[in-house]
Design a protein around this motif. Sequence first.
Motif: not given
Length: 139
Positions: A1-20
């Motif tokens: 894959m030829a890379v033309s750009q990089t996106l800087c992001i913030a992401a989150i692993c949101l867990h519910d009470a059941d661990g999902r």
Amino acid sequence: MAVSQTLCIAAICLHDADGRLLLVRKRGTQALILPGGKIEAGESAQAALLRELDEELGLHLPLSALQPLGRFRAPAANEPDTWIDAQVFQARLEPMAEVAPAAELDALHWLVVGAPLPAETAPLLRDQVLPALGFYSHY
């Protein structure tokens, strides 16, 4: 894959009470990704994440709820010739917290530990974040 750009992001692993784990899908795409988004100029990863959670899920978390998981880099799932540089956090949803797709989100998907991994799972999530969480150590 030829890379033309990089996106800087913030992401989150949101867990519910059941661990999902909460995954989302943006409108007009197929990939399941973590909630979050692009970090704007002059914005910290945490500030970007809190802004995106409010805009996309109507969720208001305190800064203290964000626990760093790590920084990961992978091909973007929804944008060709693009890489993602993601600062990923974790948080637990309060038992009565409700989330609903808004802004550019089209759907929510709850990933259950041990359930088959959906084919449309984004590379960053499948190859790096889920193993870091111990969710799917065999992937």
